[in-house]
Design a protein around this motif. Sequence first.
Motif, PDB file in Angstrom:
ATOM      1  N   GLY A 182      -3.208 -16.675  -1.514  1.00 28.29           N
ATOM      2  CA  GLY A 182      -3.751 -15.341  -1.770  1.00 28.29           C
ATOM      3  C   GLY A 182      -3.708 -14.461  -0.529  1.00 28.29           C
ATOM      4  O   GLY A 182      -3.327 -13.286  -0.594  1.00 28.29           O
ATOM      5  N   LEU A 183      -4.096 -15.033   0.621  1.00 31.05           N
ATOM      6  CA  LEU A 183      -4.089 -14.258   1.865  1.00 31.05           C
ATOM      7  C   LEU A 183      -2.678 -13.778   2.202  1.00 31.05           C
ATOM      8  O   LEU A 183      -2.465 -12.609   2.547  1.00 31.05           O
ATOM      9  N   LEU A 184      -1.712 -14.704   2.099  1.00 32.04           N
ATOM     10  CA  LEU A 184      -0.330 -14.350   2.463  1.00 32.04           C
ATOM     11  C   LEU A 184       0.255 -13.345   1.471  1.00 32.04           C
ATOM     12  O   LEU A 184       0.893 -12.364   1.867  1.00 32.04           O
ATOM     13  N   THR A 185       0.025 -13.583   0.181  1.00 31.19           N
ATOM     14  CA  THR A 185       0.544 -12.660  -0.843  1.00 31.19           C
ATOM     15  C   THR A 185      -0.020 -11.255  -0.643  1.00 31.19           C
ATOM     16  O   THR A 185       0.728 -10.262  -0.621  1.00 31.19           O
ATOM     17  N   GLY A 186      -1.333 -11.184  -0.494  1.00 31.63           N
ATOM     18  CA  GLY A 186      -1.982  -9.873  -0.354  1.00 31.63           C
ATOM     19  C   GLY A 186      -1.497  -9.126   0.871  1.00 31.63           C
ATOM     20  O   GLY A 186      -1.187  -7.931   0.809  1.00 31.63           O
ATOM     21  N   ALA A 187      -1.411  -9.846   2.002  1.00 32.01           N
ATOM     22  CA  ALA A 187      -1.022  -9.175   3.250  1.00 32.01           C
ATOM     23  C   ALA A 187       0.437  -8.720   3.189  1.00 32.01           C
ATOM     24  O   ALA A 187       0.751  -7.564   3.500  1.00 32.01           O
ATOM     25  N   LEU A 188       1.317  -9.608   2.778  1.00 34.49           N
ATOM     26  CA  LEU A 188       2.750  -9.261   2.781  1.00 34.49           C
ATOM     27  C   LEU A 188       3.056  -8.133   1.794  1.00 34.49           C
ATOM     28  O   LEU A 188       3.779  -7.185   2.118  1.00 34.49           O
ATOM     29  N   LEU A 189       2.483  -8.235   0.583  1.00 35.81           N
ATOM     30  CA  LEU A 189       2.753  -7.197  -0.419  1.00 35.81           C
ATOM     31  C   LEU A 189       2.214  -5.835   0.006  1.00 35.81           C
ATOM     32  O   LEU A 189       2.897  -4.816  -0.115  1.00 35.81           O
ATOM     33  N   SER A 190       0.987  -5.821   0.527  1.00 41.03           N
ATOM     34  CA  SER A 190       0.390  -4.523   0.877  1.00 41.03           C
ATOM     35  C   SER A 190       1.154  -3.876   2.028  1.00 41.03           C
ATOM     36  O   SER A 190       1.435  -2.673   1.986  1.00 41.03           O
ATOM     37  N   VAL A 249      -2.770  -2.265  -7.136  1.00 43.16           N
ATOM     38  CA  VAL A 249      -1.762  -3.181  -7.691  1.00 43.16           C
ATOM     39  C   VAL A 249      -1.872  -4.569  -7.060  1.00 43.16           C
ATOM     40  O   VAL A 249      -1.829  -5.591  -7.759  1.00 43.16           O
ATOM     41  N   VAL A 250      -2.035  -4.615  -5.737  1.00 45.38           N
ATOM     42  CA  VAL A 250      -1.928  -5.900  -5.042  1.00 45.38           C
ATOM     43  C   VAL A 250      -3.159  -6.788  -5.247  1.00 45.38           C
ATOM     44  O   VAL A 250      -3.018  -8.008  -5.396  1.00 45.38           O
ATOM     45  N   ALA A 251      -4.351  -6.179  -5.260  1.00 47.59           N
ATOM     46  CA  ALA A 251      -5.558  -7.020  -5.402  1.00 47.59           C
ATOM     47  C   ALA A 251      -5.529  -7.851  -6.697  1.00 47.59           C
ATOM     48  O   ALA A 251      -5.807  -9.057  -6.653  1.00 47.59           O
TER      49      ALA A 251
END
Lengths: 140, 560
Positions: B475-483, B508-510
């Motif tokens: 979750g941390l990696l997905t959220g940071a990279l996408l945002s 969108v990202v959350a």
Amino acid sequence: MPAEVVRHSSPAPTPEDFDAERASEADASPDTEVRDTPAEVDAAFRAQRGIALAYFLVFLVLVAAFPVLTMTLQWWTGARVFGELSPGFVAAAGGLYLAFAVIGIAAARLSASVESRMLGGQQELDVHADRTALGGEELR
Amino acid sequence: MTSTAVVTLAVVLIIALGVSFISRPRGPSTVDFYLAGQRVGVMTNSWAICGDYLSAASFLGVAAAVYVSGLDGAWYAVGFAAGFVPVLLLIAAPLRRFGEFSLADFLGRRMDSDPVRLASVGVVQLVILCYLVPQSVGGGITWELLVGQGLLGLSPYATGVLLSTAVVAVVVAFGGMRGTTWNQAVQFLLLFAALVWLAVVVTADGFRYGEAVQSLSEAPLANPALDADGQAWTLTEETNHMHPGEPALFGEPGARYGPLGQVALVVTLGLGTAGLPHVMNRYFTSPTGKAARTTTVWVLVLIGAFYAMAIMLGTAARDIIPDAVAGRPWLQELTVNGVLHTPEHALPVLGRIYGEQTGLGLIAAAALIAAMSTVAGLLLASAATWGHDVYERHINPRATQRQAVWVGRITTLLGAALAAGLAIALRPEAFAPAMPSLVATMVTWAFAVAGSALTPVLVLAIWWHRTTAAASLAGLLTGALLSVSMFLTAGLIETVWLRELLAAPTLVVAPITVAVVVLVSLRTRPPDGVQAHWVRMHGTAADRRAERMARLTRGGVDAR
């Protein structure tokens, strides 16, 4: 049901900050003061979760209402309701902050009330038992 | 340099250094250095959180955004204020009851996972950097306006950036959380007082809110922009994003955002607050979870009043400045047909109009204070992650308290140097034509990363016992990279609604982050000891014990 002793991992306040005599009194029976059973906590957790979700839903509706009203209701941006300001401007310039504060106050009061009613029951039993053992203070 | 500038700067320095000296840590303890001994009272902490949170983006940026975009500028304020509702409902009390030193430490301990702690450190540092640079920019802008000259051959802007950051770095490195807390509390009160003074003098001079909004809305909203040659400023009408084809008006939505853009911005700012490390770390200084919750209620009330005034003053600046240009050569240099080139100058200019050099000095001091108190919180949060979460936990687990505190101090100074360097490299002129309110826009990036990566993982870690370490990491990696990829590509997109969504991507990202955490959690094993964590996080035993100790202490004092 076995009572669970909870020990907070964060360091406690330093002893020199407390009156030495009273601090030793407080430390004399730490186990009876600091217990919450998993069942109690689980019930309180569920109640708190319900409160948080309900108020969060109200908060979301408030925030989402602005653009919906802007697009659907001419009155929202066209009428003059407060010192020549439109309802939309009043909301963005002050009304929403008031609503956030009201939500916060109501949720905090309800959460605190639920916690005090649902948690700490074991402590009350222990205090009652202590008082009875100390000479029947409850009878006076 | 005028005598007013000298007096203003001296007052700011005396307050910052004096408060830090009086409230300096009494010994080499990490609990004292990072958490002020965990005994910060409700009112003090609420003032300190406001001082921490109300940055240059709030003080200069919100009034500037309203000045330049009218009603749409108020969405920054709404989003900033809304952020504390989720904090109060979902995070404040359980986070404090669990304890620890920082957000990364909380997630690492809750998931019983070093990779989660280290990934959190990375995300936290990214948020801090995105937030720190605009505060230093705010310090530079204020110095440029107040003093107007550089030292040692540097430009005024660079001098302001370096000096304001250096003072804060010293305050934090040697005052720790205790000194920083009192500094932030005092600084918030001064900041609030400056806004109240401005609101009172503006109103006393005949400013009428409703009439001003109505009068400003009679003509299309236009702002200065450089012509095609980049040589001359001309007023250019803003596009109406809500009703294309119609002129954008000051008092109606649409000058900056379409309907989706409004919601995306508020959700990004609202959810981002709950993941801001410098604000959330302050909750660990509360004595109990209940105190943390009550503190948040006070924060909601105080920042609501603050933002309501900031919006009013942004409107007042737009209304008053055009008539004030005549007879004020200094103001002519800053404006085109009565409209400021740099919207962040709105409040300082109002201060000078109503209080001459003293008024300018007061508002400039407040702006410097706003930037400095937030920088202080950010540097301390950075020090906690490097000094405690990395050094103490991984590099030298046998470190003495003195060693750990010194690592915190050194990382504070390094973080300050990095922020100042980046702020000087990213001069505001490089952005101004593309981004009407630079300071507020840059802060939005910090909120986007925090709201997309940290907040969803934090909320699930607190409220869903099934959350696992692998899922938190994902979750941390997905959220940071996408945002990050979304807000970096936003500037390249032509379609308005898509650009707005990408610029404030948390909407969108959350949900994607939440979905990733839930799916991975269902396929992996939760950490051992979840029940003990639950009792600690959602029980009130530690609160009751702390309250009893406090009662006994008061009883002891009263009995003497």
